[in-house]
Write a protein that holds these residues in place. Structure first.
Motif, PDB file in Angstrom:
ATOM      1  N   LEU A  76      28.292  38.614  47.093  1.00  0.00           N
ATOM      2  CA  LEU A  76      28.940  38.274  45.823  1.00  0.00           C
ATOM      3  C   LEU A  76      29.993  37.180  46.009  1.00  0.00           C
ATOM      4  CD1 LEU A  76      29.518  41.759  44.142  1.00  0.00           C
ATOM      5  CD2 LEU A  76      27.964  39.962  43.372  1.00  0.00           C
ATOM      6  N   ALA A  77      30.733  37.278  47.085  1.00  0.00           N
ATOM      7  CA  ALA A  77      31.796  36.297  47.332  1.00  0.00           C
ATOM      8  C   ALA A  77      31.234  34.898  47.559  1.00  0.00           C
ATOM      9  CB  ALA A  77      32.638  36.725  48.526  1.00  0.00           C
ATOM     10  N   SER A  78      30.015  34.817  48.055  1.00  0.00           N
ATOM     11  CA  SER A  78      29.426  33.512  48.339  1.00  0.00           C
ATOM     12  C   SER A  78      28.723  32.892  47.124  1.00  0.00           C
ATOM     13  CB  SER A  78      28.443  33.624  49.514  1.00  0.00           C
ATOM     14  OG  SER A  78      27.320  34.399  49.139  1.00  0.00           O
ATOM     15  N   TYR A  79      28.672  33.599  46.005  1.00  0.00           N
ATOM     16  CA  TYR A  79      28.023  33.078  44.799  1.00  0.00           C
ATOM     17  C   TYR A  79      28.765  31.837  44.312  1.00  0.00           C
ATOM     18  CZ  TYR A  79      26.383  32.673  39.995  1.00  0.00           C
ATOM     19  OH  TYR A  79      25.859  32.200  38.815  1.00  0.00           O
ATOM     20  N   GLU A  80      28.003  30.770  44.109  1.00  0.00           N
ATOM     21  CA  GLU A  80      28.606  29.518  43.662  1.00  0.00           C
ATOM     22  C   GLU A  80      28.010  29.008  42.352  1.00  0.00           C
ATOM     23  OE1 GLU A  80      28.409  26.729  46.868  1.00  0.00           O
ATOM     24  OE2 GLU A  80      29.740  27.919  48.136  1.00  0.00           O
ATOM     25  N   GLY A  81      27.163  29.808  41.738  1.00  0.00           N
ATOM     26  CA  GLY A  81      26.532  29.392  40.497  1.00  0.00           C
ATOM     27  C   GLY A  81      27.503  29.398  39.335  1.00  0.00           C
ATOM     28  N   GLU A  82      27.007  28.925  38.211  1.00  0.00           N
ATOM     29  CA  GLU A  82      27.837  28.845  37.008  1.00  0.00           C
ATOM     30  C   GLU A  82      27.397  29.825  35.931  1.00  0.00           C
ATOM     31  OE1 GLU A  82      28.077  24.784  35.714  1.00  0.00           O
ATOM     32  OE2 GLU A  82      28.637  24.099  37.710  1.00  0.00           O
ATOM     33  N   SER A  83      26.275  30.506  36.153  1.00  0.00           N
ATOM     34  CA  SER A  83      25.741  31.409  35.129  1.00  0.00           C
ATOM     35  C   SER A  83      26.569  32.685  34.989  1.00  0.00           C
ATOM     36  CB  SER A  83      24.299  31.811  35.469  1.00  0.00           C
ATOM     37  OG  SER A  83      23.484  30.669  35.491  1.00  0.00           O
ATOM     38  N   LEU A  84      27.215  33.081  36.058  1.00  0.00           N
ATOM     39  CA  LEU A  84      27.984  34.325  36.046  1.00  0.00           C
ATOM     40  C   LEU A  84      29.473  34.030  36.138  1.00  0.00           C
ATOM     41  CD1 LEU A  84      25.800  36.344  38.590  1.00  0.00           C
ATOM     42  CD2 LEU A  84      25.618  36.347  36.107  1.00  0.00           C
ATOM     43  N   SER A  85      30.252  34.855  35.506  1.00  0.00           N
ATOM     44  CA  SER A  85      31.704  34.691  35.494  1.00  0.00           C
ATOM     45  C   SER A  85      32.295  34.993  36.873  1.00  0.00           C
ATOM     46  CB  SER A  85      32.309  35.640  34.461  1.00  0.00           C
ATOM     47  OG  SER A  85      33.686  35.794  34.661  1.00  0.00           O
ATOM     48  N   ASP A  90      34.804  38.440  40.919  1.00  0.00           N
ATOM     49  CA  ASP A  90      36.007  38.680  41.726  1.00  0.00           C
ATOM     50  C   ASP A  90      36.552  40.082  41.486  1.00  0.00           C
ATOM     51  OD1 ASP A  90      35.857  36.146  42.798  1.00  0.00           O
ATOM     52  OD2 ASP A  90      37.430  35.285  41.516  1.00  0.00           O
ATOM     53  N   GLY A  91      36.489  40.520  40.220  1.00  0.00           N
ATOM     54  CA  GLY A  91      36.943  41.880  39.895  1.00  0.00           C
ATOM     55  C   GLY A  91      36.090  42.927  40.587  1.00  0.00           C
ATOM     56  N   LEU A  92      34.779  42.707  40.600  1.00  0.00           N
ATOM     57  CA  LEU A  92      33.882  43.634  41.286  1.00  0.00           C
ATOM     58  C   LEU A  92      34.143  43.614  42.785  1.00  0.00           C
ATOM     59  CD1 LEU A  92      31.534  45.633  41.298  1.00  0.00           C
ATOM     60  CD2 LEU A  92      29.956  43.674  41.248  1.00  0.00           C
ATOM     61  N   ASN A  93      34.287  42.420  43.351  1.00  0.00           N
ATOM     62  CA  ASN A  93      34.586  42.309  44.772  1.00  0.00           C
ATOM     63  C   ASN A  93      35.895  43.000  45.125  1.00  0.00           C
ATOM     64  OD1 ASN A  93      32.512  41.193  46.161  1.00  0.00           O
ATOM     65  ND2 ASN A  93      33.293  39.102  46.112  1.00  0.00           N
ATOM     66  N   SER A  94      36.868  42.843  44.279  1.00  0.00           N
ATOM     67  CA  SER A  94      38.180  43.440  44.520  1.00  0.00           C
ATOM     68  C   SER A  94      38.089  44.966  44.558  1.00  0.00           C
ATOM     69  CB  SER A  94      39.153  42.987  43.434  1.00  0.00           C
ATOM     70  OG  SER A  94      40.397  43.618  43.594  1.00  0.00           O
ATOM     71  N   ILE A  95      37.367  45.551  43.612  1.00  0.00           N
ATOM     72  CA  ILE A  95      37.259  47.015  43.566  1.00  0.00           C
ATOM     73  C   ILE A  95      36.383  47.525  44.716  1.00  0.00           C
ATOM     74  CG2 ILE A  95      35.338  47.222  41.946  1.00  0.00           C
ATOM     75  CD1 ILE A  95      38.461  49.389  41.803  1.00  0.00           C
ATOM     76  N   ILE A  96      35.371  46.753  45.107  1.00  0.00           N
ATOM     77  CA  ILE A  96      34.561  47.143  46.271  1.00  0.00           C
ATOM     78  C   ILE A  96      35.444  47.138  47.516  1.00  0.00           C
ATOM     79  CG2 ILE A  96      32.709  46.406  47.833  1.00  0.00           C
ATOM     80  CD1 ILE A  96      31.156  45.454  45.363  1.00  0.00           C
ATOM     81  N   ASP A  97      36.262  46.116  47.650  1.00  0.00           N
ATOM     82  CA  ASP A  97      37.149  46.015  48.809  1.00  0.00           C
ATOM     83  C   ASP A  97      38.148  47.167  48.841  1.00  0.00           C
ATOM     84  OD1 ASP A  97      38.048  44.607  51.151  1.00  0.00           O
ATOM     85  OD2 ASP A  97      39.796  43.968  49.982  1.00  0.00           O
ATOM     86  N   GLU A  98      38.716  47.480  47.688  1.00  0.00           N
ATOM     87  CA  GLU A  98      39.667  48.595  47.597  1.00  0.00           C
ATOM     88  C   GLU A  98      38.987  49.912  47.962  1.00  0.00           C
ATOM     89  OE1 GLU A  98      42.242  51.006  44.193  1.00  0.00           O
ATOM     90  OE2 GLU A  98      41.505  48.986  43.741  1.00  0.00           O
TER      91      GLU A  98
END
Length: 181
Positions: A76-85, A90-98
């Motif tokens: 997810l962190a490596s996603y560089e497209g423009e189709s997704l917010s 980042d919010g999903l990554n943050s909660i996964i990390d937590e």
């Protein structure tokens, strides 16, 4: 979808862990009733040891699932497209990390608790074991279990937040796919 599946698998493993934990007292009581000499504690064949080993296997499965979570977080962190917010991801990554951090701490403490339980059950059959050995050991095991319950409550709260973030990400992906058709 993979993140959602890992999430569900972790919940299944945690539930299995707590179910087996609940069976520990019954196994202990039954062994005390049937083994007056406590020989099964001394030789490691009492059902409590099987229970501990089974919970250790669930714990290893949880650790493996956490590694899979971390791999998905990197994707997810490596996603560089423009189709997704980027903000949503980042919010999903943050909660996964937590959650991953909490899970790592939980598994570390739970593993130490299992070792302590194994040592305790072995010690009550020792030649130098006294009522104090029995009583103090029970108190220690109970204190550790109480701390684990608090950790589980925190994990559960984070799992709920994670579930919300996963649902939002799935909806965002579905919307992006529909718009790009």
């Amino acid at each position: 979808s993979e993140i959602d599946q890992i999430h569900d698998d972790i919940i299944t493993e945690i539930n299995a862990l707590t179910d087996e934990e609940a069976e520990l007292q019954t196994s202990f009581d039954e062994t005390l009733k049937s083994d007056e000499e406590l020989s099964t504690f001394a030789d490691g064949s009492a059902p409590v040891f099987e229970n501990i080993e089974s919970r250790r296997e669930h714990l290893e499965s949880i650790k493996s699932l956490d590694k899979q979570f971390e791999e998905q977080e990197e994707t997810l962190a490596s996603y560089e497209g423009e189709s997704l917010s980027g903000e949503e991801l980042d919010g999903l990554n943050s909660i996964i990390d937590e959650f991953s951090s909490q899970l790592q701490e939980f598994t570390k403490e739970y593993d130490a608790s299992l070792t302590s339980q194994k040592d305790y059950f072995t010690s009550i059959a020792g030649e130098k074991a006294t009522y104090d050995t029995f009583s103090e050991g029970i108190s220690t095991v109970n204190e550790q279990q109480s701390a684990m319950q608090e950790d589980l409550v925190t994990l559960d709260e984070t799992l709920v937040s994670l579930d919300t973030q996963i649902t939002e990400a799935q909806e965002m992906i579905e919307t992006a796919l529909t718009e790009n058709e």
